[in-house]
Design a protein around this motif. Structure first.
Motif, mmCIF file in Angstrom:
data_model
loop_
_atom_site.group_PDB
_atom_site.id
_atom_site.type_symbol
_atom_site.label_atom_id
_atom_site.label_comp_id
_atom_site.label_asym_id
_atom_site.label_seq_id
_atom_site.Cartn_x
_atom_site.Cartn_y
_atom_site.Cartn_z
ATOM 1 N N PHE A 182 24.294 40.456 42.560
ATOM 2 C CA PHE A 182 25.272 41.350 43.174
ATOM 3 C C PHE A 182 26.575 40.615 43.450
ATOM 4 C CE2 PHE A 182 22.595 44.998 45.172
ATOM 5 C CZ PHE A 182 21.936 45.174 43.975
ATOM 6 N N LYS A 183 26.488 39.367 43.900
ATOM 7 C CA LYS A 183 27.682 38.582 44.184
ATOM 8 C C LYS A 183 28.518 38.406 42.924
ATOM 9 C CE LYS A 183 30.121 35.715 46.845
ATOM 10 N NZ LYS A 183 30.823 36.150 48.069
ATOM 11 N N SER A 184 27.872 38.038 41.817
ATOM 12 C CA SER A 184 28.587 37.859 40.560
ATOM 13 C C SER A 184 29.159 39.181 40.060
ATOM 14 C CB SER A 184 27.646 37.256 39.514
ATOM 15 O OG SER A 184 27.269 35.940 39.872
ATOM 16 N N ALA A 185 28.406 40.267 40.229
ATOM 17 C CA ALA A 185 28.889 41.578 39.796
ATOM 18 C C ALA A 185 30.113 42.011 40.588
ATOM 19 C CB ALA A 185 27.772 42.608 39.940
ATOM 20 N N GLU A 186 30.115 41.746 41.878
ATOM 21 C CA GLU A 186 31.256 42.102 42.719
ATOM 22 C C GLU A 186 32.518 41.367 42.277
ATOM 23 O OE1 GLU A 186 29.893 41.097 46.553
ATOM 24 O OE2 GLU A 186 28.562 42.826 46.735
ATOM 25 N N LEU A 187 32.370 40.105 41.905
ATOM 26 C CA LEU A 187 33.523 39.337 41.443
ATOM 27 C C LEU A 187 34.067 39.916 40.144
ATOM 28 C CD1 LEU A 187 32.251 35.735 42.241
ATOM 29 C CD2 LEU A 187 34.087 36.970 43.396
ATOM 30 N N THR A 193 26.393 33.008 41.817
ATOM 31 C CA THR A 193 25.033 33.525 41.978
ATOM 32 C C THR A 193 24.288 32.734 43.044
ATOM 33 O OG1 THR A 193 24.941 34.336 39.696
ATOM 34 C CG2 THR A 193 22.840 33.914 40.800
ATOM 35 N N ALA A 194 24.386 31.409 42.980
ATOM 36 C CA ALA A 194 23.746 30.569 44.003
ATOM 37 C C ALA A 194 24.325 30.872 45.383
ATOM 38 C CB ALA A 194 23.934 29.094 43.663
ATOM 39 N N LEU A 195 25.630 31.100 45.445
ATOM 40 C CA LEU A 195 26.268 31.419 46.724
ATOM 41 C C LEU A 195 25.723 32.720 47.292
ATOM 42 C CD1 LEU A 195 28.489 30.303 48.600
ATOM 43 C CD2 LEU A 195 30.121 31.770 47.398
ATOM 44 N N GLY A 196 25.482 33.687 46.428
ATOM 45 C CA GLY A 196 24.866 34.928 46.886
ATOM 46 C C GLY A 196 23.465 34.702 47.422
ATOM 47 N N HIS A 197 22.697 33.865 46.745
ATOM 48 C CA HIS A 197 21.342 33.558 47.223
ATOM 49 C C HIS A 197 21.354 32.845 48.570
ATOM 50 C CE1 HIS A 197 19.855 34.989 43.513
ATOM 51 N NE2 HIS A 197 19.932 33.887 42.798
ATOM 52 N N SER A 198 22.420 32.105 48.858
ATOM 53 C CA SER A 198 22.473 31.334 50.110
ATOM 54 C C SER A 198 22.448 32.219 51.344
ATOM 55 C CB SER A 198 23.717 30.441 50.136
ATOM 56 O OG SER A 198 24.909 31.197 50.328
ATOM 57 N N SER A 199 22.765 33.505 51.183
ATOM 58 C CA SER A 199 22.772 34.424 52.328
ATOM 59 C C SER A 199 21.404 34.533 52.986
ATOM 60 C CB SER A 199 23.251 35.815 51.889
ATOM 61 O OG SER A 199 22.353 36.384 50.942
ATOM 62 N N ILE A 200 20.365 34.180 52.267
ATOM 63 C CA ILE A 200 19.015 34.285 52.816
ATOM 64 C C ILE A 200 18.828 33.369 54.019
ATOM 65 C CG2 ILE A 200 17.908 32.499 51.368
ATOM 66 C CD1 ILE A 200 15.552 34.401 51.017
ATOM 67 N N VAL A 201 19.535 32.230 54.046
ATOM 68 C CA VAL A 201 19.342 31.261 55.125
ATOM 69 C C VAL A 201 19.890 31.785 56.446
ATOM 70 C CG1 VAL A 201 19.893 28.934 55.933
ATOM 71 C CG2 VAL A 201 19.348 29.324 53.517
ATOM 72 N N LYS A 207 36.645 43.749 29.009
ATOM 73 C CA LYS A 207 36.186 44.082 30.353
ATOM 74 C C LYS A 207 34.760 43.584 30.600
ATOM 75 C CE LYS A 207 39.978 46.456 31.048
ATOM 76 N NZ LYS A 207 41.046 45.975 31.966
ATOM 77 N N GLY A 208 34.262 42.801 29.676
ATOM 78 C CA GLY A 208 32.899 42.328 29.787
ATOM 79 C C GLY A 208 32.758 41.182 30.778
ATOM 80 N N VAL A 209 31.729 41.237 31.595
ATOM 81 C CA VAL A 209 31.426 40.193 32.576
ATOM 82 C C VAL A 209 30.010 39.712 32.312
ATOM 83 C CG1 VAL A 209 31.129 39.639 35.017
ATOM 84 C CG2 VAL A 209 32.973 41.178 34.296
ATOM 85 N N TYR A 210 29.893 38.465 31.870
ATOM 86 C CA TYR A 210 28.581 37.909 31.575
ATOM 87 C C TYR A 210 27.900 37.489 32.877
ATOM 88 C CZ TYR A 210 25.036 34.564 30.158
ATOM 89 O OH TYR A 210 23.863 33.889 30.012
ATOM 90 N N ILE A 211 26.644 37.891 33.033
ATOM 91 C CA ILE A 211 25.867 37.571 34.229
ATOM 92 C C ILE A 211 24.709 36.664 33.820
ATOM 93 C CG2 ILE A 211 24.495 38.468 36.149
ATOM 94 C CD1 ILE A 211 27.320 39.397 36.366
ATOM 95 N N HIS A 212 24.770 35.390 34.205
ATOM 96 C CA HIS A 212 23.686 34.468 33.903
ATOM 97 C C HIS A 212 22.614 34.572 34.988
ATOM 98 C CE1 HIS A 212 21.454 30.733 33.185
ATOM 99 N NE2 HIS A 212 21.974 30.750 31.976
ATOM 100 N N PRO A 213 21.333 34.445 34.634
ATOM 101 C CA PRO A 213 20.276 34.599 35.641
ATOM 102 C C PRO A 213 20.324 33.579 36.765
ATOM 103 C CG PRO A 213 19.365 34.758 33.419
ATOM 104 C CD PRO A 213 20.785 34.312 33.273
ATOM 105 N N PHE A 214 20.837 32.343 36.500
ATOM 106 C CA PHE A 214 20.750 31.330 37.556
ATOM 107 C C PHE A 214 21.855 30.278 37.550
ATOM 108 C CE2 PHE A 214 17.974 29.901 34.056
ATOM 109 C CZ PHE A 214 18.475 28.648 33.787
ATOM 110 N N GLU A 215 22.635 30.131 36.485
ATOM 111 C CA GLU A 215 23.552 29.005 36.395
ATOM 112 C C GLU A 215 24.796 29.131 37.273
ATOM 113 O OE1 GLU A 215 23.544 26.126 35.305
ATOM 114 O OE2 GLU A 215 22.165 25.919 33.632
ATOM 115 N N SER A 216 25.316 30.335 37.452
ATOM 116 C CA SER A 216 26.610 30.513 38.112
ATOM 117 C C SER A 216 26.585 30.043 39.565
ATOM 118 C CB SER A 216 27.006 31.995 38.071
ATOM 119 O OG SER A 216 28.093 32.259 38.931
ATOM 120 N N TRP A 217 27.652 29.360 39.974
ATOM 121 C CA TRP A 217 27.783 28.965 41.378
ATOM 122 C C TRP A 217 27.848 30.196 42.268
ATOM 123 C CZ3 TRP A 217 26.872 26.476 45.387
ATOM 124 C CH2 TRP A 217 27.663 26.569 46.536
#
Length: 421
Positions: free
Chosen positions: A79-84, A177-185, A165-175
């Protein structure tokens, strides 16, 4: 109060399950965390498990990422990457992802909430039910060209490069994406504080690792929390990174550094071990090569200036298990809490269900070079299990796991910090 799905509700009225339902209801009161254009993920429940606490002798909390809209933790980062991407291209954004499972479902869910197009490239052998789920979410699915995920990834990158207008979404590499996952803490800290846990700090966090996006996000979240609230790091929470053999690039990479730091380090950082193929049934963990950035973050987090430690990495342990052990944890988790999770999630549950063989050993201050556990004892610990969820599971599959593997233990392989135990 809003519950996402009746699947979160126990189906029988025992006292244990009634408590579990009340905890779910309380946790779900936080409702939606609204991000850009209302596309952000849910604040997921954190519930105390009496069953697993009694089993282990520790306080076990379950961070139920199953409650995310797509059914897994992937919503956070995707979601974080998609929003960007939406911020750059607006309603004409075209999200393009390569995934045969959870990351693709998260991308399709994000696109639906943003009201934009989405294409998901999946390997030919992707399960029909996953393809149907993607299509039901409105995604265009390309499943005729790619033999394996690496092929799908190349095709998705090419499609994104050719679409203005294409936005590539990698499953795990993007910073991002990791930043979005950090919200869990931050969520875990706030929820533990409300539950009366001192400083909202877990002693231990156990999670599954595939390519490394989630654990990289958790590490960033913990480091950020410590900088804002120093008591959160007194001491730093211990991370248990869990994988299955045959999908264990991260574990193999970390263990190589752990057992021989000089041999595993180059001038450019820590060297990642690449697997020749994914042989595990836990295909959601199936990155032949994990994120080098995640590995570096894990190595940095793991170390300590405590010279008396029996291991150079007292703050992070790797646990790698046979598929049978993860599968067994899945059906037992369904039995105990009536929540279905896929085998990749079962890896994170395996230290809890094999607590004598895995958890007790990891909670020792460290392991000696020969793999023997130290004799240091521990008080009752606050343990958070990231129940990451997943789409590749159903009742018939869990029934097969129970029939085939039972309460798997002695006959199946376990490796902790590079040592078979």
């Amino acid at each position: 109060m809003h519950l996402l799905s009746n699947s979160l509700l126990p189906r029988h009225n025992t006292s244990e399950e009634e408590v579990f339902v009340k905890q779910l209801e309380t946790s779900c009161d936080t409702s939606l965390h609204v991000a850009t254009n209302g596309s952000g993920p849910l604040i997921t429940p954190l519930v105390y498990s009496t069953i697993l606490s009694d089993r282990t002798g520790h306080d076990v909390w379950l961070k139920l990422e199953t409650a995310n809209l797509s059914g897994s933790f992937k919503d956070r980062g995707i979601f974080k990457s998609a929003e960007l991407g939406y911020a750059q291209h607006g309603p004409e954004t075209h999200l393009i992802a390569a995934s045969g499972g959870n990351a693709g479902l998260a991308a399709a869910t994000a696109a639906k909430r943003l009201g934009v197009r989405c294409t998901v490239v999946v390997p030919k052998r992707t399960e029909d039910k996953v393809v149907r789920k993607l299509q039901e979410l409105g995604a265009q699915v390309e499943n005729q060209t790619a033999d394996v995920l690496d092929d799908a990834d190349m095709l998705a990158r090419t499609m994104a490069a050719l679409d203005p207008k294409g936005v590539y979404i990698h499953p795990f590499e993007s910073w991002h994406t990791a930043l979005g996952h950090s919200s869990i803490v931050e969520e875990i800290r706030d929820q533990l504080l409300r539950a009366g846990v001192p400083n909202g700090r877990p002693d231990v966090v156990t999670c599954s690792v595939g390519g490394g996006g989630l654990i990289r996000g958790i590490i960033h979240g913990i480091n950020t929390m410590i900088s804002q609230h120093p008591t959160f790091g007194s001491p730093k929470p211990k991370l248990i990174a869990c994988q299955d053999f045959g999908a264990h690039s991260f574990g193999a990479s970390f263990n190589r550094w752990l057992l021989d730091p000089d041999a595993a380090t180059t001038s450019d950082g820590n060297t990642v071990v690449s697997l020749s193929a994914i042989t595990s049934q836990a295909t959601s963990l199936g990155a032949k090569t994990c994120s080098a950035a995640a590995l570096s973050a894990a190595v940095a987090y793991s170390q300590s200036d405590i010279s008396s430690s029996a291991t150079p990495a007292p703050h992070l342990s790797t646990v790698i298990v046979d598929d049978a052990i993860s599968a067994s944890a899945c059906w037992q988790f369904k039995r105990d809490h009536h929540i279905e999770v896929e085998m990749a999630c079962g890896a994170a549950l395996s230290p809890i269900y094999l607590n004598k063989r895995i958890l007790d050993r990891v909670l020792a201050y460290g392991t000696l070079p020969n793999g023997a556990a130290t004799s240091k004892t521990h008080e009752r610990q606050t343990i958070v299990v990231v129940v990451c969820g997943g789409s590749k599971v159903d009742g018939d599959m869990l029934a097969r796991y129970e029939s085939d593997y039972g309460e798997a233990d002695a006959d199946w392989r376990v490796m902790i910090d590079g040592q078979d135990v």
